[in-house]
Each structure stands twice: as structure tokens, then as C-alpha cells.
Design an enzyme around this catalytic site. Sequence first.
Site, PDB file in Angstrom:
ATOM      1  N   GLU A 166       0.822  -1.210   0.000  1.00 42.48           N
ATOM      2  CA  GLU A 166       0.000   0.000   0.000  1.00 42.48           C
ATOM      3  C   GLU A 166       0.862   1.269   0.000  1.00 42.48           C
ATOM      4  O   GLU A 166       1.078   1.879   1.045  1.00 42.48           O
ATOM      5  CB  GLU A 166      -0.936   0.030   1.213  1.00 42.48           C
ATOM      6  CG  GLU A 166      -1.883   1.220   1.207  1.00 42.48           C
ATOM      7  CD  GLU A 166      -2.741   1.322   2.464  1.00 42.48           C
ATOM      8  OE1 GLU A 166      -3.580   2.232   2.525  1.00 42.48           O
ATOM      9  OE2 GLU A 166      -2.576   0.497   3.379  1.00 42.48           O
TER      10      GLU A 166
ATOM     11  N   LYS B 290      -2.718  -2.097  -2.793  1.00 39.82           N
ATOM     12  CA  LYS B 290      -3.774  -1.225  -2.292  1.00 39.82           C
ATOM     13  C   LYS B 290      -3.373   0.198  -2.650  1.00 39.82           C
ATOM     14  O   LYS B 290      -2.369   0.715  -2.151  1.00 39.82           O
ATOM     15  CB  LYS B 290      -3.962  -1.391  -0.790  1.00 39.82           C
ATOM     16  CG  LYS B 290      -5.100  -0.557  -0.215  1.00 39.82           C
ATOM     17  CD  LYS B 290      -5.422  -0.952   1.221  1.00 39.82           C
ATOM     18  CE  LYS B 290      -6.555  -0.113   1.790  1.00 39.82           C
ATOM     19  NZ  LYS B 290      -6.954  -0.534   3.156  1.00 39.82           N
TER      20      LYS B 290
END
Length: 652
Positions: A535, A570
Site C-alpha cells: 500500500e 492497495k
Amino acid sequence: MTDYTLITGASSGIGEAFAVIAAREGRNVIITARRKERLETLAHRLDSEGAGEVHVIAADLAVPEDRERLWAEATAFGTIDIFVNNAGLGTHGPFAENDWDREAQSIDVNVTALTWLMKQAVSHMSDKPRGRILNVASVASFLPGPNMAVYHATKAYVLSLSEAVAEELGGTGISVTALCPGATESEFQDGADMQDVTFIKNQKLPSSMGVARDGWSGMKAGTRVVLPGAMNKISAMSGRLLPRFLTLKATKYAMSKDNGDTAMKRARSAADQAGEQAREAAGQARAQAKETAETVRKKAAGFKAQVLDPDSDFANTMRKKASEWRTRAHIRGESATSGLSPDAQATTTGANNGEGTHEMDQKQAEQMRSGDGFVAALDQSGGSTPKALRLYGIEEDQYSSEDQMFDMIHDMRARIVKAPAFTGEKVIGAILFEMTMDREFEGKPAAAYLWEDKGVVPFLKCDKGLEDEANGVQLMKPMGDLDGLLTRAKSKGIFGTKMRSVINAANAEGIAANAAQQFEIGKQILGHGLMPILEPEVNIKISDKAEAEKILRDEIMKQLDAMDREVMLKLSLPSEDGFYSDVIAHKNVMRVVALSGGYSREEANDLLARNPGMTASFSRALTEGLSAQQSDDEFNAMIASTIDSIYRASIT
């Protein structure tokens, strides 16, 4: 070599619109059609629209020598990474009366040339392997077409071929999309002698640009079949669900030229008759489904009784098979690793020495790879917990210690996961904070409860927070005994991890370091048989967000190309719709999920729906509107509505 977009049938209509879209993205474009003058005029426009290089190749695809020359000249310029197989011909009129030469030309262009060029493109793209193929089929692909029999048949072929080859190429990095438009504002109607056809005279046709945009977005997202417009979707479904004789009659009347009012009345009558038959069929199907469901429930109850009874024949048979398997495995011993790579041998040896299995649960992996739904982010850590509780209606004066605070946030998470709507039907995964992993839901370890009781794949937030900003980014802090945490997570049934870093400026050096750190630690996590969610969040409030996203995407693609294993990502919802489509389609990406990043749920859902292939992994947007003061009924109704809205945005 330089990448190019090759578009056939580019001199007008949808093909011309595709060329303009490619130009506006700054791509190098090769356009081809029979009319050279039209192509040259278009080439000047593409220059003004921002295209890179523009090349014109005049060719008649019905002529084998022309299409062979086209492919040779096009690939001499560079690599064809997007191929739009758009050229097509049609003829309107009764099959017995239509000119054979014209019909044969339609087959040559719509079938033979399309197939030959597609085969060249697949072979050409397999060298990387990377590329996108867009075949223009038609809503006519879904049903026979009296008065355009040959055209409908050729387009049915295009759809069938596209779907079959897309399945063959799944996971290779090459995607195949079939665009199935209905009648569109273009010169096709004039060429096919359809100006006076009833259904064309009685409706406003969509623009070529709108249809091309839908096809382009679907292609970049790796969508296999794109049906632009609600009416086209209805037409396609009617061709597959309603009685054949009714769809044939309706199509025949709609495609006729004379007595427009009479034809429309007949078409409406046929549609009414089809609707009545459909309602009857639906009633019969519901009754049959109810009867089948009852039979399945009875069989399932009997099977469950056998499974739960430790003295049943089933249980004794399974114990015997398990014992035989363990015996065979013990006898094989180290010889079982022969022929494996050194890494694989080390993994197997570790498992045999009691260090735990390093293999992923394949059922969980498949759910994360292709399941419909989203990933719930339940991973607030100590720094964000007070804020999360405050939004939930619990103020800081309602707890007096960190332990009490974590008890309260755990109660909130437990209330969410125990809600009837929180199941694998729409929530395919959930990210947990470490303390949640170590606790229980309903008297059962959290990860086991999620998977065994809810069908939700469990992930663990494994990072320890952020470093101070440098070069416009915040890297992750050292994670201490990460190997120990990963081993413990694996033993508790965790499938994967999630770790977050932040990008606050379009600084190339900082973003490269950010991506490198994510992928380097991701490899360490993969070594434990866990799936990393990487992420590298782009702060949605920065002024140069779009530029930062471009730098990040390039760094991600560079890192992915160097990998030989799948990862998940992500990412912040991008400034440009479909921006991460190449990342989503990469062979080393299991799935791409999106964080809400400070957007409201409504804003986040709207942005997500405009990015096909991205799935939600929302935290604040998931808990928005939930309150400790709500009754269980109120709470469950709110979380059910939230889950449904995020689910719908995720599968759009």
C-alpha cells in the site's frame, strides 16, 4: 522498441473515435482503412489532439495481400501493444436477394481478416507477454438477424472467438475484449443500406465517441465483453433468455423497412408476448428452484450429521486416509524435495522440521484472485483508534487506559464482523490489526472465525507506522521481528498481510524508494507463504497528485516486471479513470484494491465505480454512520446497506 496502437477501419465512425482517444492519451497511433485521403485528414487531427507518432497505412482487409502488408508495415514501426480490430461490413436485405460478392466481402473482413490479424497480434504480443486486443463485435452477436443474416452470423463468430481466446490467454498479460455496440451514429448504416430500417428511424443513436470510450475503458480494465447502453444489455439478455421464435420475430420486424408503424406495433406485440412467456418461465423456475433447494438442504443435513459423528463410516474412512497419507509422506522424507528449486527445497525442509507450512491456502487464493466483493479494512492501530472510536460515538473520557481503548475498538470490530451481512458473499477479505488477530470473535480465534464461520479471507496489518517525511514520502518504520510475526500469523490461519507507506509529493526519487521498500518487504512476506498487500498511498490532498500517480505507476510496473510471484496492491483512487488498468492486468498481480483515503463513502464509491477492475478496501468509509448508541437492528441495517453499496461499486 516503441509501443503503438493499431486501429483498423479508422477512417470513420467508432474506429475514428478510437484513434482520437488514443491520441488524447499521447499514444503512437497507426491507422488503417481503404480510404487513404480520409486517413490523412484524420492523421492531421490526431497530431492536434496530442498523439505521438501517427502513421497511415491504406489497405483493403478483404484482400489477403493487403492485410499481410498491413501487418508487416505496422510491426516494422515498433511493438503493437494495443490492437483494435474494428473494421467491419454489413448488408441489409433478405438473404436470398442480397448480392453474393458483397456478402462474401463481409465474411472476408468480419471473420477471415479479423481472425488472421488477431492471430498475428497474439503471437506478436506473446514475446513480452503484454498487450490488449479489442475486437468490435455487436449486439447482433447475441441473436440471429433476419434481413441481416450474414452480418449477425459474422458478429456471433467474433464474440465467440473473443471469449474463447480471452480464456486461453487468462493470466498471460494479454487481454481480449469484445465490444458489442448496437446501432451507432456512423457511416455504417449508409454502407449497409439501413437508413430506412424501422428501429434506426425510431430512436436517437448513441455517438461513436461514447461507444468507443466504453470499449476503451473496458479494454484497459481487461473486461472480456463490453455492452454499452442499457437497451443493448436488455437486447443481449433477451436473445439468451427468451424463446427463440419471439426474438426472431421481434428482430425481423425491427429490421424491416416498410410500414414502419405496423412493424413497430408487431415488434411491441412480440415483445409483450415474450414478456408474458418470460413471466411464466420465471414462475416455473422459482418453483423448481425452491424444490431443488429443499432437496439440497436435506442432503446437506444428512452429510453434516455424518461429518460431525466421530463414529460414522465417513469419519472412520477419512481418519484412515489421513493416516495412510502421513505414512507415505514420512516414507518419502527428503526424497520428496528432489527436482525442486533450492527455495522450494528450503520451504519443504522447514515444514518437515515443524516450522509450519509455507504454502498458501489455494481456496483462499482463488477467492482473492477472482471472487466478487471487497476487502474490509478493520486495521486501525493505536494512533488512529481514538479517532475511530470518536466517530463511532465513544469519546476519550469514556476510557481511562489503552487496554480499555483497545477493548472498545475490538467490540466495535466484533459487532461489524458478527453482523448478518458481513459474509464472504460480498466481503471477500478483511484486514486485522495485530491485537485483533490475537483476540477472539464468538469464543473462536479471530482469523479462524472469519474464514470458517464467515467465508472471509483474513489479512494482518504488519507495518509499525511511518518514518518522518523525506523526499516527499514517508517510508515504513523498521518492523522489528517481522519474521516472528509472520510465523505467528501463519500459524493462526492468516492468509496475507498489508503494509502502508505514504506519498506526499511527485518526487521521483522518493517514490522510487517507497515502491522499492514495499516490494522488498513483500518478497520477505511471500517467503513465509503469505500474500502481501502493498500500500504505497498517494495523499489525495496534494496538488500534484496526478503526477505522483504517474511516477508511482511506472515504478510499480518496473517492480512487477522483475517479480516471479503474485502480489496484491492497495492504491489511492486515481485522478484519471482507469489509470491503473495496466497494473490490474499484470500477470504478477493477484488483485488491486483501493483505499478510501479520506473520501466520504459516497465519493469513494463513485470514484471506484469509474475504475473497473479495482476493488474496495475501505476503512473509514466502511464504518461511516455506525454508532455505539445504535440498537443491534439499527446497526445491522446500517452495515448491511454500507456493505451493499461498496460491493456494487466494487463489481461495476
